[in-house]
Design an enzyme around this catalytic site. Structure first.
Site, PDB file in Angstrom:
ATOM      1  N   CYS A  85       0.863  -1.181   0.000  1.00 53.50           N
ATOM      2  CA  CYS A  85       0.000   0.000   0.000  1.00 53.50           C
ATOM      3  C   CYS A  85       0.905   1.239   0.000  1.00 53.50           C
ATOM      4  CB  CYS A  85      -0.904   0.014   1.229  1.00 53.50           C
ATOM      5  SG  CYS A  85       0.006   0.108   2.794  1.00 53.50           S
ATOM      6  N   HIS A 116       4.065   1.841  11.713  1.00 47.54           N
ATOM      7  CA  HIS A 116       2.927   1.606  12.606  1.00 47.54           C
ATOM      8  C   HIS A 116       2.695   2.742  13.594  1.00 47.54           C
ATOM      9  CE1 HIS A 116       4.634  -2.401  11.486  1.00 47.54           C
ATOM     10  NE2 HIS A 116       3.387  -2.560  11.125  1.00 47.54           N
ATOM     11  N   HIS A 163      -0.435  -4.762  19.573  1.00 47.37           N
ATOM     12  CA  HIS A 163      -0.026  -4.430  18.208  1.00 47.37           C
ATOM     13  C   HIS A 163       0.680  -3.074  18.230  1.00 47.37           C
ATOM     14  CE1 HIS A 163      -0.307  -3.186  13.994  1.00 47.37           C
ATOM     15  NE2 HIS A 163      -0.398  -4.464  13.701  1.00 47.37           N
ATOM     16  N   GLU A 194       0.695  -0.563  16.333  1.00 50.12           N
ATOM     17  CA  GLU A 194      -0.156   0.586  16.032  1.00 50.12           C
ATOM     18  C   GLU A 194      -1.007   0.975  17.240  1.00 50.12           C
ATOM     19  OE1 GLU A 194      -3.929   1.855  13.252  1.00 50.12           O
ATOM     20  OE2 GLU A 194      -2.543   0.352  12.448  1.00 50.12           O
ATOM     21  N   SER A 252       1.547  -9.637  10.928  1.00 53.49           N
ATOM     22  CA  SER A 252       0.918  -8.575  10.143  1.00 53.49           C
ATOM     23  C   SER A 252      -0.592  -8.669  10.318  1.00 53.49           C
ATOM     24  CB  SER A 252       1.277  -8.725   8.662  1.00 53.49           C
ATOM     25  OG  SER A 252       0.430  -7.937   7.852  1.00 53.49           O
ATOM     26  N   SER A 253      -1.164  -7.684  11.012  1.00 52.94           N
ATOM     27  CA  SER A 253      -2.597  -7.723  11.302  1.00 52.94           C
ATOM     28  C   SER A 253      -3.427  -7.801  10.025  1.00 52.94           C
ATOM     29  CB  SER A 253      -2.999  -6.479  12.112  1.00 52.94           C
ATOM     30  OG  SER A 253      -4.391  -6.455  12.335  1.00 52.94           O
ATOM     31  N   ASN A 254      -3.096  -6.990   9.022  1.00 57.33           N
ATOM     32  CA  ASN A 254      -3.935  -6.990   7.821  1.00 57.33           C
ATOM     33  C   ASN A 254      -3.836  -8.316   7.071  1.00 57.33           C
ATOM     34  OD1 ASN A 254      -2.330  -6.511   5.060  1.00 57.33           O
ATOM     35  ND2 ASN A 254      -1.234  -5.443   6.679  1.00 57.33           N
TER      36      ASN A 254
END
Length: 325
Positions: free
Chosen positions: A27, A89, A139, A141, A238-240
């Site tokens: 992204c 993040h 996390h 972030e 990786s959360s996504n």
């Protein structure tokens, strides 16, 4: 028509249709963060220190290490005369404050969409609202977002049960914000539960979940009903990427797995199948998708069909310290 599941006479490979999700992979925020490290190395020379993984992908991290990046967990590992980059993040306010105290030269690679959530949190706090942050404990972030405000200013909400039952101070108005990399569907359920419990809660002016997360999940939903196996190229931290596996399963794909590299994929998992879906998390470069395709081609005659649900043209500028003179 369903592709043939067995090879033809004479030992030809079985045929396999691969549905490639679009968008997938990098992204704008990840692309910017990587460029910040690369440009810092080019401009200031190696080594450049990076606090935490710049993005959650070992291939990317190891590539940057070969160029001269040194990844550390905390600032006390950074020498006084070395530049340091903060990860995409985001970081608690205490981190740049400590860097300033030590007079370190630092570059902030926080994704602008994460920074937007930080500003939302500050906005609500300035208006004396208690903030509910929808996200995953631990996390980076979430740690960074909660670290924008004093302890106790934010309550973390991880699921619908907590949305319904978690102790929340009610003597002040409430507002909610979200981690940017969550499942759109999961978040909708949590938000609904919060609004049922607190009808006057302040919502974000615009969805906090980033465009890239939303688009990648939408692409997976588009191909999951047709795919008998979904391969997500990404990292377990990786959360996504983890959310993409979950989205595929919920959208009707019988089996969804995550691999970090092509070498991690057992192509035998596709034996007897006609259609396999492939996507990649926002931190995974396209070269790793090509590795997975090469791995499948070792065993199958692969036909690729791209399923594109959105075109992404967003880019983010580099920090002022790296802009051309």
């Amino acid at each position: 028509m369903t592709p043939a599941r067995t090879g033809t006479a004479g030992g030809a490979k079985p045929r396999l249709t691969v549905l490639l999700a679009g968008p997938r992979g990098f992204c704008a925020g990840v692309d910017r963060a990587i460029k910040i490290v690369e440009e810092a190395i080019r401009r200031y020379g190696a080594p450049v220190y990076v606090r935490h993984e710049i993005v959650h992908n070992r291939f990317v991290v190891e590539s940057l290490e070969r160029q001269g990046a040194i990844f550390v967990e905390e600032l006390d590992e950074v020498p006084d005369d070395a530049p340091v980059v903060f990860s995409a993040h985001g970081v608690p306010k205490s981190v740049p404050a400590e860097a300033s105290r030590r007079k370190l030269f630092y570059l902030d690679a926080t994704c602008p969409l994460v920074s937007k959530v930080h500003r939302e949190a500050e906005h609500h706090f300035a208006r004396d609202r208690h903030i509910l942050l929808i996200g995953h404990a631990g996390h980076p972030e979430v740690v960074g977002t909660m670290g924008q405000l004093p302890p106790g200013a934010v309550t973390l909400i991880e699921d619908e049960q907590q949305a319904r039952e978690a102790p929340v101070p009610t003597e002040r108005p409430l507002a909610f914000i979200t981690q940017t990399t969550l499942s759109v569907d999961d978040t909708a359920g949590i938000v609904s539960a919060l609004k049922d419990r607190f009808p006057d809660i302040h919502a974000p002016a615009k969805e906090d979940i980033c465009y890239a997360t939303t688009n990648r999940q939408s692409a997976v939903k588009a191909i999951a009903p047709r795919a008998e196996l979904m391969v997500v190229v990404g990292a377990p931290n990786s959360s996504n990427s983890v959310r993409l596996v979950e989205v595929a399963q919920r959208a009707g794909c019988p089996k969804a797995i995550m691999v970090q590299r092509g070498r991690d994929l057992d192509p035998g998992l596709a034996d007897g199948l006609g259609v396999v879906g492939i996507t990649a998390g926002a931190s995974a470069p396209e070269v790793l998708v090509e590795e997975v395709l090469a791995r499948l081609r070792e065993r199958f005659e692969v036909t690729i069909e791209e399923v594109v649900v959105a075109e992404e043209r967003i880019t983010f500028k580099l920090p002022a310290g790296l802009q051309p003179a």
